[in-house]
Motif scaffolding. Structure first.
Motif, short mmCIF file in Angstrom:
data_model
loop_
_atom_site.label_atom_id
_atom_site.label_comp_id
_atom_site.label_asym_id
_atom_site.label_seq_id
_atom_site.Cartn_x
_atom_site.Cartn_y
_atom_site.Cartn_z
N GLY A 1 0.45 -1.11 0.31
CA GLY A 1 0.03 -0.35 0.09
C GLY A 1 0.52 1.39 0.04
O GLY A 1 2.28 1.21 0.74
N ASP B 1 -7.62 -1.83 1.11
CA ASP B 1 -7.73 -0.82 0.86
C ASP B 1 -7.15 0.14 -0.23
O ASP B 1 -7.41 0.98 -0.80
N GLU B 2 -6.05 0.36 0.33
CA GLU B 2 -4.91 0.56 -0.80
C GLU B 2 -4.11 -0.61 -2.01
O GLU B 2 -3.24 0.13 -2.20
N GLU C 1 -3.69 -1.59 -5.06
CA GLU C 1 -3.46 -0.73 -6.45
C GLU C 1 -3.49 -2.00 -7.87
O GLU C 1 -3.97 -1.43 -9.09
N GLY D 1 -1.73 -2.90 0.68
CA GLY D 1 -2.60 -2.79 -0.50
C GLY D 1 -2.60 -4.36 -0.81
O GLY D 1 -2.90 -4.04 -0.03
#
Length: 274
Positions: A164, A220-221, A223, A249
């Motif tokens: 993340g 929630d992070e 990518e 992440g």
């Protein structure tokens, strides 16, 4: 087929021999060690099996596994068939299966190809859709590069990209661990897996047909496989729980192992009771 020497099945934790086991499938380009933080936190001392997928860790290469299971080209299906054969050889005919990223692709292939094996399903930081043209092209480009260079240098950037945004500059311990795990992998195994993932199909319809207990977890992070991909899978699965891990992440198993262990423990309890 025989499995002796084909897939090294690492038992990270051994519980009651008659208990429903938890099978952990690792992400790319790593091996079973990425699960160690989670297994230390699992409640109830369950039986845990974490194989190195073809070409990673101590397992033989993808072509050898493919030959053993009757495949030819690099394929996530070959990975799944190899895992299934290894589990059956170990006396495991039913298990809760959890996969992160590439491991999630393998878990979904197991649901399609070996449905009786999967008593519960956990999909972590992964997606059910196939690669788009750009992602597929990039995977094949990386596969060609690591093959030509006989080096994993081309994927070392993942030591930070998998984390993340908030952890990349502050969790240098994780960056160092990921760097070491990636460097331990063979370039031919990395290339084979990239080609296998590039060829994988959309398995959203497979999830729609699955009726066992399931959980979808995402940082929630993340990518790489963001929250939208997790919601897509939850929408396909019947009654799946969505767990969003704050401040993590793609590597939730290492960035924030506590909620991962809690989610897997809860799923194992549900599958055992069901």
């Amino acid at each position: 087929m025989t499995t002796d020497g084909m897939l090294a099945l690492h038992t990270l934790r051994r519980g009651a021999p008659d208990a429903l086991p938890l099978v952990l499938l690792h992400g790319f380009p790593l091996d079973h060690r990425m699960w160690l933080d989670v297994t230390d936190l699992l409640a109830g001392d369950p039986t845990v099996l974490a194989p190195d997928l073809p070409g990673f860790g101590t397992s033989p290469g993808g072509p050898d596994v493919a030959a053993a299971v009757g495949g030819t080209e690099p394929s996530v299906d070959v990975m799944a068939d190899g895992v299934a054969a290894t589990l059956h050889a170990a006396g495991v005919d039913r298990a809760v299966v959890a996969g992160l990223s590439m491991g999630g692709y393998v878990a979904m292939a197991l649901v399609e190809r070996h449905p009786d094996l999967v008593a519960g399903l956990a999909l972590l930081d992964t997606r059910s859709t196939a690669d788009d043209d750009g992602a597929r092209t990039q995977r094949l480009r990386v596969a060609d590069t690591v093959t030509a260079e006989l080096s994993v240098e081309a994927v070392l950037g993942m030591r930070t990209a998998l984390l993340g945004a908030g952890n990349r500059g502050t969790r240098l311990d994780l960056v160092e661990r990921l760097d070491g795990w990636i460097r331990d992998q063979g370039p031919l195994g990395v290339a084979w897996a990239q080609r296998a993932m590039a060829a994988r199909p959309d398995r959203t319809a497979v999830l729609a047909g699955y009726r066992g207990p399931a959980v979808v977890l995402v940082g929630d992070e993340d990518e790489v496989t963001p929250l939208e991909a997790a919601r897509h899978m939850v929408g396909a699965l019947a009654g799946a729980e969505l767990v969003v891990v704050r401040g993590a992440g793609h590597m939730t198993s290492n960035e924030s192992p506590e909620p991962v262990a809690a989610a897997l423990t809860a799923l194992l309890i549900r599958a055992t009771a069901g």
